[in-house]
Design an enzyme around this catalytic site. Structure first.
Site, PDB file in Angstrom:
ATOM      1  N   SER A 193       6.713  23.386 -42.038  1.00 37.39           N
ATOM      2  CA  SER A 193       8.101  23.263 -42.451  1.00 37.39           C
ATOM      3  C   SER A 193       8.118  23.146 -43.965  1.00 37.39           C
ATOM      4  O   SER A 193       7.138  22.721 -44.577  1.00 37.39           O
ATOM      5  CB  SER A 193       8.717  22.016 -41.797  1.00 37.39           C
ATOM      6  N   SER A 194       9.221  23.513 -44.584  1.00 36.37           N
ATOM      7  CA  SER A 194       9.301  23.473 -46.044  1.00 36.37           C
ATOM      8  C   SER A 194       9.147  22.057 -46.594  1.00 36.37           C
ATOM      9  O   SER A 194       8.619  21.862 -47.684  1.00 36.37           O
ATOM     10  CB  SER A 194      10.621  24.077 -46.521  1.00 36.37           C
ATOM     11  N   THR A 241       8.015   6.807 -15.607  1.00 33.17           N
ATOM     12  CA  THR A 241       9.344   7.035 -15.028  1.00 33.17           C
ATOM     13  C   THR A 241      10.403   6.425 -15.933  1.00 33.17           C
ATOM     14  O   THR A 241      10.221   5.328 -16.464  1.00 33.17           O
ATOM     15  CB  THR A 241       9.453   6.384 -13.632  1.00 33.17           C
ATOM     16  N   LYS A 282       4.428  19.513 -39.425  1.00 32.66           N
ATOM     17  CA  LYS A 282       5.267  19.527 -38.228  1.00 32.66           C
ATOM     18  C   LYS A 282       5.129  20.850 -37.471  1.00 32.66           C
ATOM     19  O   LYS A 282       5.152  21.918 -38.076  1.00 32.66           O
ATOM     20  CB  LYS A 282       6.726  19.310 -38.620  1.00 32.66           C
TER      21      LYS A 282
END
Length: 207
Positions: free
Chosen positions: A132-133, A1, A138
């Site tokens: 990703s480049s 929480t 990722k």
């Protein structure tokens, strides 16, 4: 929480709550859809029924029921019903409520899948656009992001519908086209996005 350690729960409990959340919205949308069954057929220009055949309304309602299979009813006050867009406001509000809940769920899923090394990493989302480049490992939560963008648009459309319903003068509301445009766009966006989200994300989630 509040993103802090707290009491335990199972993943089953968590996803069961997601499902219950959305099941409520199915009921709400069905309930609001019934408001569209009240029509002002035979009211002519402003609801007085001028130049209309006396039995036009009853015959029209009868045939609408036959053609559609829906329980259409004649509005109790045709003058009030002619400019009123209350049913659209209520249905748009229900769509917004669905969008709000979908956005909340998708943000939760993004957090639960964050990382994997420096995040929560409690679930795996299907890798739709991996890589990703400059960050090859990722995997962005694109499906969740797409759904939250749709939710933003639907919430904006609801504002437009509400404002349009408050316009017009006297016995007409010439803003009906903008109401219809935003309402149908919200319906289409949500339907398409939820189907896509189910196929491309939800079905492939793993612990």
């Amino acid at each position: 929480t509040q993103l802090q350690d707290a009491v335990p729960m199972t993943m089953g409990q968590e996803f069961e709550a997601f499902a219950a959340n959305l099941e409520e919205e199915v009921d709400r949308l069905n309930q609001m859809a019934k408001l569209f069954l009240e029509v002002n057929m035979g009211a002519t220009a402003i609801g007085t029924g001028i130049n209309s055949e006396p039995e036009y309304s009853s015959k029209c309602i009868k045939n609408l029921r036959i053609i559609s299979g829906e329980e259409f009813v004649l509005a109790s006050n045709l003058i009030e019903a002619t400019p009123d867009a209350g049913s659209s406001v209520m249905y748009s509000s229900a769509l917004k409520r669905l969008a709000v809940k979908l956005s909340k769920i998708c943000n939760d899923l993004r957090l639960l899948s964050s990382g994997p090394r420096c995040g929560l990493n409690e679930i795996n989302l299907p890798p739709m656009q991996p890589g990703s480049s400059i960050m090859p490992g990722k995997v962005n939560p694109t499906q969740c992001e797409s759904m939250t963008m749709v939710a933003v648009q639907v919430m904006g459309n609801d504002c437009a519908v509400g404002f349009a319903a408050s316009q017009g003068n006297f016995e007409l509301n010439v803003f009906m086209p903008v109401i219809a445009y935003n309402l149908t766009q919200s319906i289409r966006l949500l339907a398409d996005s939820m189907n896509s989200f189910t196929i491309r994300c939800v079905n492939g989630i793993t612990a």
